[in-house]
Scaffold this motif. Structure first.
Motif, PDB file in Angstrom:
ATOM      1  N   THR A  34      33.462  32.341  60.715  1.00 49.93           N
ATOM      2  CA  THR A  34      32.813  31.059  61.303  1.00 49.93           C
ATOM      3  C   THR A  34      32.279  30.093  60.381  1.00 49.93           C
ATOM      4  O   THR A  34      31.637  30.422  59.682  1.00 49.93           O
ATOM      5  N   PRO A  35      32.636  28.695  60.797  1.00 48.57           N
ATOM      6  CA  PRO A  35      33.218  28.177  61.942  1.00 48.57           C
ATOM      7  C   PRO A  35      34.810  27.951  61.385  1.00 48.57           C
ATOM      8  O   PRO A  35      35.407  26.902  61.698  1.00 48.57           O
ATOM      9  N   SER A  36      35.296  28.786  60.758  1.00 51.65           N
ATOM     10  CA  SER A  36      36.744  28.523  60.162  1.00 51.65           C
ATOM     11  C   SER A  36      37.605  29.231  61.149  1.00 51.65           C
ATOM     12  O   SER A  36      37.379  29.684  62.201  1.00 51.65           O
ATOM     13  N   PHE A  37      38.901  29.349  60.569  1.00 54.32           N
ATOM     14  CA  PHE A  37      40.120  30.055  61.068  1.00 54.32           C
ATOM     15  C   PHE A  37      40.912  30.488  59.953  1.00 54.32           C
ATOM     16  O   PHE A  37      40.489  30.528  58.687  1.00 54.32           O
ATOM     17  N   SER A  38      42.239  31.039  60.419  1.00 51.81           N
ATOM     18  CA  SER A  38      42.932  31.349  59.087  1.00 51.81           C
ATOM     19  C   SER A  38      43.205  30.555  58.192  1.00 51.81           C
ATOM     20  O   SER A  38      43.688  30.897  56.895  1.00 51.81           O
ATOM     21  N   TYR A  39      43.396  29.315  58.296  1.00 51.19           N
ATOM     22  CA  TYR A  39      43.565  28.222  57.488  1.00 51.19           C
ATOM     23  C   TYR A  39      42.492  28.533  56.487  1.00 51.19           C
ATOM     24  O   TYR A  39      43.077  27.819  55.099  1.00 51.19           O
ATOM     25  N   ILE A  40      41.565  29.084  56.398  1.00 45.56           N
ATOM     26  CA  ILE A  40      40.649  29.274  54.881  1.00 45.56           C
ATOM     27  C   ILE A  40      41.395  30.107  53.993  1.00 45.56           C
ATOM     28  O   ILE A  40      41.037  30.154  52.999  1.00 45.56           O
ATOM     29  N   TRP A  41      42.582  30.768  54.338  1.00 45.98           N
ATOM     30  CA  TRP A  41      43.188  31.833  53.561  1.00 45.98           C
ATOM     31  C   TRP A  41      44.510  31.048  53.083  1.00 45.98           C
ATOM     32  O   TRP A  41      45.254  31.463  52.052  1.00 45.98           O
ATOM     33  N   ARG A  42      44.649  29.656  53.214  1.00 50.95           N
ATOM     34  CA  ARG A  42      45.951  28.898  52.593  1.00 50.95           C
ATOM     35  C   ARG A  42      45.983  29.097  51.295  1.00 50.95           C
ATOM     36  O   ARG A  42      47.366  29.100  50.731  1.00 50.95           O
ATOM     37  N   ASN A  43      45.154  29.164  50.542  1.00 55.21           N
ATOM     38  CA  ASN A  43      45.298  28.984  49.189  1.00 55.21           C
ATOM     39  C   ASN A  43      45.276  30.530  48.470  1.00 55.21           C
ATOM     40  O   ASN A  43      45.232  30.725  47.380  1.00 55.21           O
ATOM     41  N   VAL A  44      45.039  31.646  49.489  1.00 54.29           N
ATOM     42  CA  VAL A  44      44.965  32.858  48.731  1.00 54.29           C
ATOM     43  C   VAL A  44      45.995  33.737  49.278  1.00 54.29           C
ATOM     44  O   VAL A  44      46.614  34.468  48.465  1.00 54.29           O
ATOM     45  N   VAL A 100      40.792  42.515  54.129  1.00 60.80           N
ATOM     46  CA  VAL A 100      39.931  41.638  53.500  1.00 60.80           C
ATOM     47  C   VAL A 100      38.941  40.717  54.406  1.00 60.80           C
ATOM     48  O   VAL A 100      39.845  39.942  55.243  1.00 60.80           O
ATOM     49  N   ALA A 101      37.776  40.466  54.247  1.00 52.90           N
ATOM     50  CA  ALA A 101      37.169  39.811  55.485  1.00 52.90           C
ATOM     51  C   ALA A 101      36.158  38.829  54.894  1.00 52.90           C
ATOM     52  O   ALA A 101      35.211  39.509  53.954  1.00 52.90           O
ATOM     53  N   HIS A 102      35.846  38.072  55.549  1.00 49.49           N
ATOM     54  CA  HIS A 102      34.815  36.924  55.352  1.00 49.49           C
ATOM     55  C   HIS A 102      33.866  36.602  56.188  1.00 49.49           C
ATOM     56  O   HIS A 102      34.163  36.722  57.611  1.00 49.49           O
ATOM     57  N   ASN A 103      32.599  36.361  55.966  1.00 45.76           N
ATOM     58  CA  ASN A 103      31.577  36.083  56.777  1.00 45.76           C
ATOM     59  C   ASN A 103      31.577  36.940  58.006  1.00 45.76           C
ATOM     60  O   ASN A 103      31.287  37.745  57.868  1.00 45.76           O
ATOM     61  N   ILE A 104      31.617  36.364  59.295  1.00 49.04           N
ATOM     62  CA  ILE A 104      31.525  37.347  60.382  1.00 49.04           C
ATOM     63  C   ILE A 104      32.699  38.129  60.814  1.00 49.04           C
ATOM     64  O   ILE A 104      32.667  39.261  61.345  1.00 49.04           O
ATOM     65  N   GLY A 105      33.889  37.914  59.801  1.00 50.87           N
ATOM     66  CA  GLY A 105      35.012  38.596  60.030  1.00 50.87           C
ATOM     67  C   GLY A 105      34.508  40.034  59.287  1.00 50.87           C
ATOM     68  O   GLY A 105      35.039  41.208  59.539  1.00 50.87           O
ATOM     69  N   GLY A 106      33.483  39.774  58.175  1.00 48.24           N
ATOM     70  CA  GLY A 106      33.135  41.013  57.541  1.00 48.24           C
ATOM     71  C   GLY A 106      32.108  41.878  58.548  1.00 48.24           C
ATOM     72  O   GLY A 106      32.297  42.964  58.221  1.00 48.24           O
ATOM     73  N   ALA A 107      31.617  41.387  59.319  1.00 49.16           N
ATOM     74  CA  ALA A 107      30.872  42.321  60.284  1.00 49.16           C
ATOM     75  C   ALA A 107      31.988  42.973  61.114  1.00 49.16           C
ATOM     76  O   ALA A 107      31.764  43.979  61.519  1.00 49.16           O
ATOM     77  N   VAL A 108      32.925  42.341  61.703  1.00 45.72           N
ATOM     78  CA  VAL A 108      34.028  43.030  62.336  1.00 45.72           C
ATOM     79  C   VAL A 108      34.616  44.186  61.693  1.00 45.72           C
ATOM     80  O   VAL A 108      34.750  45.338  61.906  1.00 45.72           O
ATOM     81  N   ALA A 109      34.902  44.030  60.348  1.00 45.41           N
ATOM     82  CA  ALA A 109      35.515  45.035  59.424  1.00 45.41           C
ATOM     83  C   ALA A 109      34.517  45.966  59.225  1.00 45.41           C
ATOM     84  O   ALA A 109      35.060  47.047  59.079  1.00 45.41           O
ATOM     85  N   GLN A 110      33.115  45.786  58.878  1.00 40.82           N
ATOM     86  CA  GLN A 110      32.366  46.879  58.654  1.00 40.82           C
ATOM     87  C   GLN A 110      32.104  47.996  59.944  1.00 40.82           C
ATOM     88  O   GLN A 110      32.443  48.931  59.865  1.00 40.82           O
ATOM     89  N   ARG A 111      32.270  47.203  61.210  1.00 38.43           N
ATOM     90  CA  ARG A 111      32.148  48.090  62.380  1.00 38.43           C
ATOM     91  C   ARG A 111      33.620  48.965  62.518  1.00 38.43           C
ATOM     92  O   ARG A 111      33.702  50.102  62.607  1.00 38.43           O
ATOM     93  N   PHE A 112      34.572  48.276  62.048  1.00 38.52           N
ATOM     94  CA  PHE A 112      36.085  48.798  62.060  1.00 38.52           C
ATOM     95  C   PHE A 112      35.996  50.101  61.243  1.00 38.52           C
ATOM     96  O   PHE A 112      36.481  51.218  61.497  1.00 38.52           O
ATOM     97  N   GLY A 113      35.567  49.655  60.007  1.00 38.55           N
ATOM     98  CA  GLY A 113      35.627  50.708  58.878  1.00 38.55           C
ATOM     99  C   GLY A 113      34.680  51.936  59.083  1.00 38.55           C
ATOM    100  O   GLY A 113      35.011  52.988  58.428  1.00 38.55           O
ATOM    101  N   ILE A 114      33.834  51.780  60.044  1.00 35.72           N
ATOM    102  CA  ILE A 114      32.960  53.007  60.200  1.00 35.72           C
ATOM    103  C   ILE A 114      33.450  53.773  61.345  1.00 35.72           C
ATOM    104  O   ILE A 114      33.605  54.932  61.380  1.00 35.72           O
ATOM    105  N   VAL A 115      33.941  53.108  62.453  1.00 34.71           N
ATOM    106  CA  VAL A 115      34.497  53.596  63.743  1.00 34.71           C
ATOM    107  C   VAL A 115      35.879  54.029  63.494  1.00 34.71           C
ATOM    108  O   VAL A 115      36.132  55.229  64.045  1.00 34.71           O
ATOM    109  N   LEU A 116      36.690  53.428  62.814  1.00 34.52           N
ATOM    110  CA  LEU A 116      37.998  53.667  62.493  1.00 34.52           C
ATOM    111  C   LEU A 116      38.550  53.766  61.148  1.00 34.52           C
ATOM    112  O   LEU A 116      39.524  53.099  60.655  1.00 34.52           O
ATOM    113  N   ARG A 117      37.783  54.574  60.440  1.00 36.85           N
ATOM    114  CA  ARG A 117      38.019  54.535  58.948  1.00 36.85           C
ATOM    115  C   ARG A 117      39.275  54.899  58.458  1.00 36.85           C
ATOM    116  O   ARG A 117      39.676  54.431  57.379  1.00 36.85           O
TER     117      ARG A 117
END
Length: 285
Positions: A33-43, A98-115
């Motif tokens: 936040t406050p971005s969206f997938s556009y932030i990955w356009r150069n990656v 690969v996760a950024h900002n609050i996407g990283g919070a989603v990824a952390q929970r995901f990686g613990i619960v659904l490793r």
């Protein structure tokens, strides 16, 4: 504007914008936040030279549905089943995340619960523990979200232009490129209300505090941390805390780089992710 999520699918009755490009081992990119997938356009294009890259806009963000009903849950916890359903939609049993900002919070929970569904995890300037929201955002939220929703658009845009500028080290390049794209998405008759109802309203550290005593479990899979040296949204001290907590995690500090590392240093981010995944590929794809 580059659109990395030209397709749509229904998840839980809501439209989720998504896209896939490239071939090879699967990689999922999660924005914040406050971005969206556009932030990955150069990656994403660089990663797609070697991997099959999957992107989507979180529910309530970007080109995905931004529900009219503010009661619809678009919190970090609510994004997990969206990610799970999308992986099923894409036919992925597991993937590099690969996760950024609050996407990283989603990824952390995901990686613990659904490793078992995670091959490796790269966290970029992510929220963690009780690192969020920032003091500046906490102060803003104390005045009440309704007041912010009703603020005149010119006032809203001026305030958040200044806020977004603080996310990068190279403000001049940001002005010439992406700044207005992000600002436009969180402004206007739909964007302004939705931003507060579906993003700011869920800036709640309980979603990372709930798993704080389990973060070490992420070390069962390869973990890479990438951080902007001058990040004022998530100070680099949090990167060191994560590295100390996650056994064998790798940390890379990018100089002359703010919170939006993919804006300031996209080539470095792409190279670090490419090299890291290459060292941790497994299975047949």
């Amino acid at each position: 504007m580059v659109n990395l999520t030209p397709e749509s699918t229904l998840i839980g009755g809501y439209r989720i914008a998504c896209g896939v490009r490239g071939d090879g081992p699967p990689v999922i990119l999660l924005h914040g936040t406050p971005s969206f997938s556009y932030i990955w356009r150069n990656v994403a294009p660089r990663l797609a030279e070697r991997y099959r890259v999957h992107l989507f806009d979180l529910l309530g963000f970007g080109h995905s549905e931004r529900p009219a009903d503010p009661a619809v849950d678009t919190s970090v916890a609510a994004q997990m089943p969206v990610l799970t359903a999308l992986m099923d939609h894409w036919g992925l049993s597991d993937a590099h995340i690969v996760a950024h900002n609050i996407g990283g919070a989603v990824a952390q929970r995901f990686g613990i619960v659904l490793r078992d569904r995670v091959r490796s995890l790269t966290l970029i300037d992510t929220v963690s523990f009780d690192s969020w929201p920032s003091p500046r955002t906490r102060q803003q939220m104390q005045g009440g979200l309704e007041k912010l929703i009703r603020a005149p658009e010119a006032q809203h845009r001026a305030h958040f232009r200044n806020w977004l500028e603080s996310a990068v080290a190279d403000v001049d390049s940001f002005h010439k490129g992406a700044l207005d794209v992000y600002l436009d998405m969180i402004s206007g008759p739909v964007g302004q209300a939705s931003f507060f109802q579906h993003q700011v309203a869920h800036y709640d550290p309980r979603y990372t505090q709930e798993i704080a005593d389990r973060v070490w479990e992420l070390g069962s899979k390869p973990v890479q941390l990438i951080w902007g040296e001058t990040d004022t949204w998530q100070a680099v001290d949090w990167a060191y805390k994560l590295r100390e907590t996650i056994l064998d995690s790798e940390l890379y500090i990018l100089p002359a780089c703010g919170h939006f590392a993919m804006e300031d240093r996209p080539e470095d981010v792409a190279q670090l992710v490419t090299d890291f995944i290459a060292r941790h590929e497994h299975g047949a794809d």
